[in-house]
Each structure stands twice: as C-alpha cells, then as structure tokens.
Design a protein around this motif. Structure first.
Motif, short mmCIF file in Angstrom:
data_model
loop_
_atom_site.label_atom_id
_atom_site.label_comp_id
_atom_site.label_asym_id
_atom_site.label_seq_id
_atom_site.Cartn_x
_atom_site.Cartn_y
_atom_site.Cartn_z
N THR A 1 21.13 23.14 -14.94
CA THR A 1 22.03 23.54 -13.87
C THR A 1 22.48 22.33 -13.07
O THR A 1 21.68 21.45 -12.76
CB THR A 1 21.32 24.53 -12.92
N SER A 2 23.77 22.29 -12.76
CA SER A 2 24.34 21.22 -11.94
C SER A 2 24.92 21.82 -10.67
O SER A 2 25.63 22.82 -10.72
CB SER A 2 25.44 20.49 -12.71
N ASP B 1 32.10 18.76 -9.29
CA ASP B 1 33.05 18.40 -10.35
C ASP B 1 32.37 18.23 -11.71
O ASP B 1 32.95 17.66 -12.63
CB ASP B 1 33.85 17.14 -9.98
N GLU B 2 31.16 18.76 -11.85
CA GLU B 2 30.45 18.74 -13.13
C GLU B 2 29.96 20.15 -13.46
O GLU B 2 29.47 20.86 -12.58
CB GLU B 2 29.24 17.80 -13.10
N ASN B 3 30.11 20.54 -14.71
CA ASN B 3 29.62 21.84 -15.15
C ASN B 3 28.13 21.78 -15.47
O ASN B 3 27.57 20.69 -15.66
CB ASN B 3 30.37 22.29 -16.40
N ASP B 4 27.51 22.95 -15.55
CA ASP B 4 26.16 23.02 -16.09
C ASP B 4 26.21 22.49 -17.52
O ASP B 4 27.27 22.43 -18.14
CB ASP B 4 25.65 24.46 -16.09
N TYR B 5 25.05 22.12 -18.04
CA TYR B 5 25.00 21.54 -19.39
C TYR B 5 24.04 22.36 -20.24
O TYR B 5 22.92 22.64 -19.82
CB TYR B 5 24.53 20.09 -19.31
#
Length: 70
Positions: free
Chosen positions: A49-50, A54-58
């Motif tokens: 989880t992020s 401006d970053e998505n989860d991975y």
C-alpha cells in the motif's frame, strides 16, 4: 504489506509492524512458502500500500511449484 493466495501457502514474515519511508529509503520483508506443498502449483499476490498521492499501490504475483526431493 499483505499477501493473498489461491491456497494459503504463502506467508509474510519478518516485516516491520508499521513503517513510513522517505524518498530513497527501503524496507525488507520475507515471503515464505509452505514447504509441504507436494507437486502442485500455488499462486499469490503481494500487495504494498502506498499513501503517496502520485504513486499507486504496488502488486506483484508469485508462483511456486512444490517438488518432492528424489
């Protein structure tokens, strides 16, 4: 960090309980597979989880096949 699996053979071990990373920092965690898997293919997904806007989860997919030693 969480893991989902088609048959619950993957387990996340050795990870911090709660962590926040600054830019350039890293954290390690370990995913184990149940070694009692006998000649079957198992799949799982690790989800990171992020909270960076401006970053998505991975997510990444794992696949393992148990073998019986000769």
């Amino acid at each position: 960090v969480t893991v989902t699996s088609n048959d619950a053979v993957f387990t996340i071990v050795d990870q911090p309980d709660d962590f926040t990373l600054d830019p350039g920092q890293e954290v390690q965690f370990t995913v184990e597979i149940d070694t009692d898997v006998r000649k079957r293919v198992s799949t799982g997904t690790v989800h990171i989880t992020s909270d960076d806007p401006d970053e998505n989860d991975y997510d990444f997919v794992m696949r393992a096949k148990g073998v019986i030693a000769p």
